[in-house]
Scaffold this motif. Structure first.
Motif, PDB file in Angstrom:
ATOM      1  N   ALA A 209      -7.307 -59.419  45.344  1.00 26.95           N
ATOM      2  CA  ALA A 209      -6.045 -59.833  45.945  1.00 26.95           C
ATOM      3  C   ALA A 209      -6.176 -60.912  47.019  1.00 26.95           C
ATOM      4  O   ALA A 209      -5.548 -61.972  46.935  1.00 26.95           O
ATOM      5  CB  ALA A 209      -5.329 -58.615  46.527  1.00 26.95           C
ATOM      6  N   LEU A 210      -6.999 -60.673  48.013  1.00 26.95           N
ATOM      7  CA  LEU A 210      -7.053 -61.598  49.153  1.00 26.95           C
ATOM      8  C   LEU A 210      -7.656 -62.950  48.791  1.00 26.95           C
ATOM      9  O   LEU A 210      -7.448 -63.931  49.493  1.00 26.95           O
ATOM     10  CB  LEU A 210      -7.824 -60.954  50.310  1.00 26.95           C
ATOM     11  CG  LEU A 210      -7.097 -59.774  50.987  1.00 26.95           C
ATOM     12  CD1 LEU A 210      -7.974 -59.106  52.025  1.00 26.95           C
ATOM     13  CD2 LEU A 210      -5.785 -60.237  51.620  1.00 26.95           C
ATOM     14  N   THR A 211      -8.393 -63.004  47.685  1.00 24.64           N
ATOM     15  CA  THR A 211      -8.948 -64.295  47.253  1.00 24.64           C
ATOM     16  C   THR A 211      -7.996 -65.031  46.309  1.00 24.64           C
ATOM     17  O   THR A 211      -8.218 -66.189  45.984  1.00 24.64           O
ATOM     18  CB  THR A 211     -10.302 -64.101  46.532  1.00 24.64           C
ATOM     19  OG1 THR A 211     -10.087 -63.415  45.287  1.00 24.64           O
ATOM     20  CG2 THR A 211     -11.268 -63.318  47.400  1.00 24.64           C
ATOM     21  N   LYS A 212      -6.942 -64.339  45.859  1.00 26.21           N
ATOM     22  CA  LYS A 212      -6.010 -64.913  44.891  1.00 26.21           C
ATOM     23  C   LYS A 212      -4.711 -65.399  45.530  1.00 26.21           C
ATOM     24  O   LYS A 212      -3.873 -65.999  44.852  1.00 26.21           O
ATOM     25  CB  LYS A 212      -5.666 -63.868  43.822  1.00 26.21           C
ATOM     26  CG  LYS A 212      -6.828 -63.488  42.911  1.00 26.21           C
ATOM     27  CD  LYS A 212      -7.109 -64.583  41.899  1.00 26.21           C
ATOM     28  CE  LYS A 212      -8.150 -64.150  40.870  1.00 26.21           C
ATOM     29  NZ  LYS A 212      -8.368 -65.193  39.853  1.00 26.21           N
ATOM     30  N   ILE A 213      -4.529 -65.138  46.800  1.00 25.29           N
ATOM     31  CA  ILE A 213      -3.273 -65.501  47.450  1.00 25.29           C
ATOM     32  C   ILE A 213      -3.188 -67.011  47.620  1.00 25.29           C
ATOM     33  O   ILE A 213      -4.020 -67.619  48.292  1.00 25.29           O
ATOM     34  CB  ILE A 213      -3.141 -64.813  48.822  1.00 25.29           C
ATOM     35  CG1 ILE A 213      -3.050 -63.298  48.633  1.00 25.29           C
ATOM     36  CG2 ILE A 213      -1.907 -65.321  49.564  1.00 25.29           C
ATOM     37  CD1 ILE A 213      -3.049 -62.511  49.924  1.00 25.29           C
ATOM     38  N   GLU A 225       2.940 -63.637  54.683  1.00 25.44           N
ATOM     39  CA  GLU A 225       3.582 -62.399  54.242  1.00 25.44           C
ATOM     40  C   GLU A 225       2.773 -61.702  53.165  1.00 25.44           C
ATOM     41  O   GLU A 225       2.677 -60.463  53.143  1.00 25.44           O
ATOM     42  CB  GLU A 225       4.991 -62.694  53.725  1.00 25.44           C
ATOM     43  CG  GLU A 225       5.989 -63.041  54.820  1.00 25.44           C
ATOM     44  CD  GLU A 225       7.330 -63.484  54.261  1.00 25.44           C
ATOM     45  OE1 GLU A 225       8.361 -63.225  54.913  1.00 25.44           O
ATOM     46  OE2 GLU A 225       7.340 -64.111  53.171  1.00 25.44           O
ATOM     47  N   LEU A 226       2.176 -62.480  52.272  1.00 24.85           N
ATOM     48  CA  LEU A 226       1.358 -61.894  51.209  1.00 24.85           C
ATOM     49  C   LEU A 226       0.116 -61.218  51.776  1.00 24.85           C
ATOM     50  O   LEU A 226      -0.257 -60.123  51.344  1.00 24.85           O
ATOM     51  CB  LEU A 226       0.963 -62.972  50.197  1.00 24.85           C
ATOM     52  CG  LEU A 226       2.079 -63.489  49.289  1.00 24.85           C
ATOM     53  CD1 LEU A 226       1.595 -64.702  48.494  1.00 24.85           C
ATOM     54  CD2 LEU A 226       2.560 -62.406  48.338  1.00 24.85           C
ATOM     55  N   VAL A 227      -0.523 -61.871  52.732  1.00 26.59           N
ATOM     56  CA  VAL A 227      -1.712 -61.291  53.367  1.00 26.59           C
ATOM     57  C   VAL A 227      -1.351 -59.972  54.038  1.00 26.59           C
ATOM     58  O   VAL A 227      -2.057 -58.959  53.896  1.00 26.59           O
ATOM     59  CB  VAL A 227      -2.327 -62.278  54.387  1.00 26.59           C
ATOM     60  CG1 VAL A 227      -3.426 -61.592  55.195  1.00 26.59           C
ATOM     61  CG2 VAL A 227      -2.885 -63.510  53.682  1.00 26.59           C
ATOM     62  N   GLU A 228      -0.233 -59.965  54.750  1.00 31.42           N
ATOM     63  CA  GLU A 228       0.202 -58.746  55.435  1.00 31.42           C
ATOM     64  C   GLU A 228       0.527 -57.632  54.441  1.00 31.42           C
ATOM     65  O   GLU A 228       0.176 -56.465  54.650  1.00 31.42           O
ATOM     66  CB  GLU A 228       1.432 -59.044  56.304  1.00 31.42           C
ATOM     67  CG  GLU A 228       1.131 -59.903  57.519  1.00 31.42           C
ATOM     68  CD  GLU A 228       2.385 -60.294  58.289  1.00 31.42           C
ATOM     69  OE1 GLU A 228       3.507 -59.959  57.814  1.00 31.42           O
ATOM     70  OE2 GLU A 228       2.260 -60.924  59.348  1.00 31.42           O
ATOM     71  N   ILE A 233      -0.887 -52.489  51.850  1.00 34.75           N
ATOM     72  CA  ILE A 233      -1.105 -51.649  50.670  1.00 34.75           C
ATOM     73  C   ILE A 233      -2.525 -51.100  50.663  1.00 34.75           C
ATOM     74  O   ILE A 233      -2.753 -49.911  50.385  1.00 34.75           O
ATOM     75  CB  ILE A 233      -0.833 -52.440  49.373  1.00 34.75           C
ATOM     76  CG1 ILE A 233       0.653 -52.807  49.269  1.00 34.75           C
ATOM     77  CG2 ILE A 233      -1.255 -51.628  48.153  1.00 34.75           C
ATOM     78  CD1 ILE A 233       0.991 -53.732  48.114  1.00 34.75           C
ATOM     79  N   GLU A 234      -3.477 -51.967  50.978  1.00 36.86           N
ATOM     80  CA  GLU A 234      -4.882 -51.528  50.974  1.00 36.86           C
ATOM     81  C   GLU A 234      -5.126 -50.438  52.011  1.00 36.86           C
ATOM     82  O   GLU A 234      -5.829 -49.461  51.737  1.00 36.86           O
ATOM     83  CB  GLU A 234      -5.798 -52.726  51.234  1.00 36.86           C
ATOM     84  CG  GLU A 234      -5.891 -53.681  50.047  1.00 36.86           C
ATOM     85  CD  GLU A 234      -6.833 -54.846  50.283  1.00 36.86           C
ATOM     86  OE1 GLU A 234      -7.251 -55.465  49.296  1.00 36.86           O
ATOM     87  OE2 GLU A 234      -7.149 -55.147  51.459  1.00 36.86           O
ATOM     88  N   GLU A 293       8.994 -50.006  50.470  1.00 37.00           N
ATOM     89  CA  GLU A 293       9.178 -50.269  51.898  1.00 37.00           C
ATOM     90  C   GLU A 293       8.332 -51.458  52.359  1.00 37.00           C
ATOM     91  O   GLU A 293       8.771 -52.279  53.163  1.00 37.00           O
ATOM     92  CB  GLU A 293       8.801 -49.014  52.691  1.00 37.00           C
ATOM     93  CG  GLU A 293       8.976 -49.127  54.189  1.00 37.00           C
ATOM     94  CD  GLU A 293       8.495 -47.881  54.914  1.00 37.00           C
ATOM     95  OE1 GLU A 293       7.871 -48.037  55.979  1.00 37.00           O
ATOM     96  OE2 GLU A 293       8.713 -46.762  54.403  1.00 37.00           O
ATOM     97  N   LEU A 294       7.130 -51.571  51.818  1.00 30.55           N
ATOM     98  CA  LEU A 294       6.222 -52.646  52.209  1.00 30.55           C
ATOM     99  C   LEU A 294       6.622 -53.993  51.610  1.00 30.55           C
ATOM    100  O   LEU A 294       6.352 -55.046  52.195  1.00 30.55           O
ATOM    101  CB  LEU A 294       4.791 -52.310  51.773  1.00 30.55           C
ATOM    102  CG  LEU A 294       4.100 -51.167  52.531  1.00 30.55           C
ATOM    103  CD1 LEU A 294       2.812 -50.755  51.812  1.00 30.55           C
ATOM    104  CD2 LEU A 294       3.804 -51.573  53.969  1.00 30.55           C
ATOM    105  N   SER A 295       7.271 -53.968  50.452  1.00 32.12           N
ATOM    106  CA  SER A 295       7.625 -55.205  49.759  1.00 32.12           C
ATOM    107  C   SER A 295       9.099 -55.556  49.984  1.00 32.12           C
ATOM    108  O   SER A 295       9.848 -54.794  50.592  1.00 32.12           O
ATOM    109  CB  SER A 295       7.328 -55.076  48.263  1.00 32.12           C
ATOM    110  OG  SER A 295       8.071 -54.009  47.704  1.00 32.12           O
TER     111      SER A 295
END
Length: 304
Positions: A209-213, A225-228, A233-234, A293-295
């Motif tokens: 995930a964090l390498t694909k953002i 926002e995507l990183v957060e 979630i993680e 809630e997170l999204s």
């Protein structure tokens, strides 16, 4: 692998389907991936006449010929390649659909297509004529059922009201919750199933995930926002023995209107991994509500 009924049809499809667009044109490699899909219990294979100028259909047809009666083949029509193959035009006319189906049948080496889908659609189309084409093909025995591949609520609404579609393929994910606004409930009320694509959001909702953002963000999400979101979630769910891919796929399947999630695969490992994470328990209500809630709950701004 568990199978679910597709709309009001007698087709029962695996919860995980193989999106064949990413198979490529190396026939041997593609055949190995399709065999791996069969081995893990996948029976639903989605292609289109547009992919690789028809070569994709040819490879799918060759690979599934020996098990034809055990699988569900879905393909699509409506995008017409220009003669020089530098681009395509939209053609949902009755004459083109009835011409194109014959070419698809030949490439797929089959006498019938289980699910024939309109590959797009606009509100300006002559929808009645398009429906007439599909109904004719059903009567002729060339297709068993037909459906729609679209993210446009206004187009989906027209086909729900006027046609006998059994399914709608649409983009849907934790990062693209637009269908939740009105489309999913509309389809549920009419006993029409959803087959989703893009559940992993181009890898953003995967173990990498964090390498694909992307720096520019994704849809309504900024990079920040995507990183957060991913970190949230993680920290709250992945640490409890749920993988990111598992959460993403099971989020879609948590909606009872969704019959299957379609994922592409460029390797046997991807097939096995996606099939593996779908085993075990579905999301709990607590997990599902936390993901919501997170999204963001987003809405369609166009084609309403």
């Amino acid at each position: 692998m568990e199978k679910q009924q597709l709309g009001a049809s007698n087709l029962f499809i695996s919860k995980l389907g193989l999106g064949c667009m990413s198979l490529g044109t190396d026939e041997n490699k593609a055949k190995d991936i399709i065999k791996a899909a069969l081995d893990v219990g996948i029976n639903y294979f989605d292609t289109a006449d547009l992919y690789d100028f028809g070569v994709n259909e040819e490879i799918v047809g060759k690979s599934l010929k020996s098990v034809r009666d055990q699988v569900i083949i879905a393909t699509k029509v409506g995008n017409r390649w220009n003669k020089d193959q530098t681009g395509w035009t939209w053609d949902p006319s009755k004459s083109y659909i009835k011409e194109a189906v014959k070419a698809s049948l030949q490439r797929l080496q089959t006498d019938y297509i289980d699910l024939y889908q309109l590959h797009g659609g606009t509100i300006e189309d002559n929808i009645d004529e398009t429906i007439e084409a599909f109904e004719d093909l059903k009567k002729e025995g060339l297709i068993r059922y037909y459906g729609l591949s679209s993210i446009r609520p206004n187009v989906i609404r027209e086909y729900v009201q006027k046609s006998n579609i059994i399914s709608v393929m649409m983009q849907y994910s934790l990062l693209d919750r637009r269908p939740e606004e009105t489309v999913l409930s509309l389809l549920k009320e009419n006993n029409i199933s959803v087959v989703t694509r893009g559940a992993l959001a181009k890898g953003i909702l995967s173990e990498k995930a964090l390498t694909k953002i992307p720096q520019q963000g994704y849809l309504s999400y900024t990079n920040k926002e995507l990183v957060e979101l991913v970190k949230g979630i993680e920290s709250k769910l992945v640490k409890k023995n749920r993988s990111m891919t598992e959460l993403a796929l099971k989020y879609n399947l948590n909606n009872e209107t969704v019959a299957a999630v379609i994922t592409g695969a460029s390797s046997i490992h991807q097939i096995k991994e996606n099939a593996h994470v779908l085993q075990g328990n579905p999301l709990t209500m607590e997990e599902y509500l936390l993901l919501q809630e997170l999204s963001k709950q987003t809405s369609y701004s166009d084609h309403r």
